[in-house]
Motif scaffolding. Structure first.
Motif, PDB file in Angstrom:
ATOM      1  N   VAL A 175       0.850  -1.242  -0.136  1.00 26.86           N
ATOM      2  CA  VAL A 175       0.060  -0.049  -0.084  1.00 26.86           C
ATOM      3  C   VAL A 175       0.839   1.302   0.071  1.00 26.86           C
ATOM      4  O   VAL A 175       1.954   1.336   0.460  1.00 26.86           O
ATOM      5  N   LEU A 176       0.458   2.235  -0.495  1.00 29.81           N
ATOM      6  CA  LEU A 176       0.897   3.696  -0.424  1.00 29.81           C
ATOM      7  C   LEU A 176       0.639   4.391   0.905  1.00 29.81           C
ATOM      8  O   LEU A 176      -0.411   4.390   1.168  1.00 29.81           O
ATOM      9  N   VAL A 177       1.741   4.861   1.413  1.00 30.53           N
ATOM     10  CA  VAL A 177       1.554   5.393   2.721  1.00 30.53           C
ATOM     11  C   VAL A 177       2.359   6.796   2.722  1.00 30.53           C
ATOM     12  O   VAL A 177       3.633   6.858   2.065  1.00 30.53           O
ATOM     13  N   GLY A 178       1.876   7.792   3.435  1.00 34.00           N
ATOM     14  CA  GLY A 178       2.860   8.846   3.796  1.00 34.00           C
ATOM     15  C   GLY A 178       2.507   9.204   5.236  1.00 34.00           C
ATOM     16  O   GLY A 178       1.830   8.577   5.888  1.00 34.00           O
ATOM     17  N   ALA A 179       3.131  10.250   5.713  1.00 31.08           N
ATOM     18  CA  ALA A 179       3.135  10.819   6.926  1.00 31.08           C
ATOM     19  C   ALA A 179       1.541  11.304   7.336  1.00 31.08           C
ATOM     20  O   ALA A 179       0.737  11.534   6.499  1.00 31.08           O
ATOM     21  N   PRO A 180       1.083  11.217   8.565  1.00 30.62           N
ATOM     22  CA  PRO A 180      -0.045  11.754   8.920  1.00 30.62           C
ATOM     23  C   PRO A 180      -0.362  13.074   8.481  1.00 30.62           C
ATOM     24  O   PRO A 180       0.531  14.099   8.534  1.00 30.62           O
ATOM     25  N   GLY A 181      -1.468  13.457   7.893  1.00 28.49           N
ATOM     26  CA  GLY A 181      -1.792  14.790   7.327  1.00 28.49           C
ATOM     27  C   GLY A 181      -1.491  14.807   6.163  1.00 28.49           C
ATOM     28  O   GLY A 181      -1.101  16.088   5.462  1.00 28.49           O
ATOM     29  N   CYS A 182      -0.719  13.926   5.395  1.00 28.09           N
ATOM     30  CA  CYS A 182      -0.334  14.105   3.920  1.00 28.09           C
ATOM     31  C   CYS A 182      -1.494  14.923   3.047  1.00 28.09           C
ATOM     32  O   CYS A 182      -2.564  14.469   3.262  1.00 28.09           O
ATOM     33  N   ALA A 183      -0.913  15.608   2.328  1.00 29.46           N
ATOM     34  CA  ALA A 183      -1.740  16.783   1.344  1.00 29.46           C
ATOM     35  C   ALA A 183      -2.698  15.653   0.679  1.00 29.46           C
ATOM     36  O   ALA A 183      -3.590  16.105  -0.163  1.00 29.46           O
ATOM     37  N   VAL A 184      -1.925  14.658  -0.058  1.00 30.24           N
ATOM     38  CA  VAL A 184      -2.595  13.947  -1.100  1.00 30.24           C
ATOM     39  C   VAL A 184      -3.118  12.584  -0.317  1.00 30.24           C
ATOM     40  O   VAL A 184      -2.741  11.913   0.284  1.00 30.24           O
ATOM     41  N   ASP A 185      -4.662  12.674  -0.357  1.00 30.47           N
ATOM     42  CA  ASP A 185      -5.569  11.595   0.357  1.00 30.47           C
ATOM     43  C   ASP A 185      -5.632  10.538  -0.615  1.00 30.47           C
ATOM     44  O   ASP A 185      -5.199   9.166  -0.327  1.00 30.47           O
ATOM     45  N   SER A 186      -6.291  10.460  -1.693  1.00 28.48           N
ATOM     46  CA  SER A 186      -6.690   9.487  -2.693  1.00 28.48           C
ATOM     47  C   SER A 186      -5.897   9.855  -4.010  1.00 28.48           C
ATOM     48  O   SER A 186      -6.679  10.205  -5.006  1.00 28.48           O
ATOM     49  N   PRO A 187      -4.859   9.673  -4.453  1.00 29.35           N
ATOM     50  CA  PRO A 187      -4.156  10.274  -5.324  1.00 29.35           C
ATOM     51  C   PRO A 187      -4.574   9.257  -6.745  1.00 29.35           C
ATOM     52  O   PRO A 187      -4.809   8.021  -6.462  1.00 29.35           O
ATOM     53  N   ALA A 188      -4.781   9.780  -7.869  1.00 22.07           N
ATOM     54  CA  ALA A 188      -4.958   8.880  -9.128  1.00 22.07           C
ATOM     55  C   ALA A 188      -3.545   8.301  -9.457  1.00 22.07           C
ATOM     56  O   ALA A 188      -2.539   8.804  -9.112  1.00 22.07           O
ATOM     57  N   LEU A 189      -3.655   7.713 -10.477  1.00 19.80           N
ATOM     58  CA  LEU A 189      -2.447   6.718 -10.929  1.00 19.80           C
ATOM     59  C   LEU A 189      -1.526   8.062 -11.790  1.00 19.80           C
ATOM     60  O   LEU A 189      -0.364   7.899 -11.285  1.00 19.80           O
TER      61      LEU A 189
END
Length: 316
Positions: A175-189
């Protein structure tokens, strides 16, 4: 063929020691015998076989072609001797033993500890050793008889796979993960090309698996904005948590972190990255009772393995 062999096990041990050490003196030291004794054994062996085993003309003793052939078979003979001792020990003490396991990086870090803990609760008398390396190196050690059983996430190379018994054990998801509060929540391909990525090095089986799936979805991995390439999953997790970028990571590595809010899962529409974890062992190698019980536990889901490691789906 005569029953009496023209060599002894001690002579084979000496040949191997000389090949490893590169000199008669160092070989003698490693075997705790005198150099004249080593030289005499080699002379007797060469006379009985009718061949020259070592080239002594240079500063370092080198094997001749005949010596290389003898060493190759010596390794197999000596390995069988050790397996014989293991088999006899198993008959004498069924509840004692030593298990040597292998695993690729993600599996070794996040899956094997749980499996080993469950196994140890069922068989506390058996000592366990775990070696974590790349899939190819682990497969090679299986072929060489240095490991009992292995679980890997990468594809085992065909040249090694044909010597092994390989079975699908479990399925893992990335799965794609980022730090909490990451600006992009559900990126498109297409958004993946704009995100700062943190990845493993290109030679890792994990990176190759991810790159293959991205390619199938029309994303060229070479066009990703790779900000950091690191050598371990834990290093990547720390970098993501520090806000340096996003990463595709295994659910067994970050599932609990996502649930507890240490990472934010970024659901990419239309993208699912899964890979199979493979159970492998060498069918030509003697399997100790310790190894047999570990294999049976995995394949039959015995009482010590009723519950798989968190976030891992066992197959079968």
């Amino acid at each position: 063929m005569p029953d009496e062999l023209p060599f002894t096990l001690d002579q084979l041990l000496i040949v191997r020691a000389i090949a490893q050490q590169g000199s008669f003196r160092r070989a003698a030291d490693s075997l705790f015998v005198s150099q004249p004794a080593v030289s005499l054994q080699v002379q007797n062996l060469e006379r009985q076989l009718g061949v020259v085993l070592f080239d002594r003309s240079g500063r370092k003793v080198e094997l001749t072609d005949a010596g290389k052939v003898l060493l190759q078979y010596s390794e197999r003979i000596l390995k069988l001797c050790h397996e014989t001792l293991e088999a006899l020990a198993d008959l004498q003490a069924m509840e004692r033993g030593h298990l040597v396991l292998g695993a690729s990086q993600t599996v070794g870090t996040y899956v094997m500890p749980s499996l080993i803990a469950q196994y140890h609760r069922r068989y506390p008398q058996i000592s366990v050793q775990l070696l974590v390396q790349s899939t190819r190196r682990i497969a090679q050690k299986l072929v060489d008889g240095q490991l009992d059983v292995a679980i890997v996430g990468g594809e085992i190379p065909f040249d090694l796979q044909r010597h092994l018994k390989v079975m699908a054990l479990a399925e893992d998801e990335y799965v794609l993960v980022g730090a909490p509060g990451c600006a992009v929540d559900s990126p498109a391909l297409a958004d993946l090309l704009t995100l700062p990525f943190i990845t493993l090095d290109p030679q890792s089986s994990t990176r190759q698996t991810i790159d293959r799936v991205l390619n199938r979805h029309g994303i060229n991995p070479a066009q990703l904005n790779v900000r950091l390439e690191l050598s371990s999953i834990e290093a990547i997790k720390n970098a993501v948590q520090a806000g340096l970028g996003v990463a595709f990571l295994s659910t067994v590595a970050v599932g609990a972190d996502v649930e507890q809010g240490r990472f934010q899962k970024l659901a990419v529409e239309g993208l699912q990255i899964r890979r199979t974890l493979w159970l492998a062992f060498n069918p030509e190698r003697y399997q100790s009772q310790a190894a047999t019980r570990f294999l049976q536990g995995l394949l039959t889901r015995q009482d010590w393995l009723k519950i798989p490691p968190p976030h891992l789906q066992l197959l079968g």
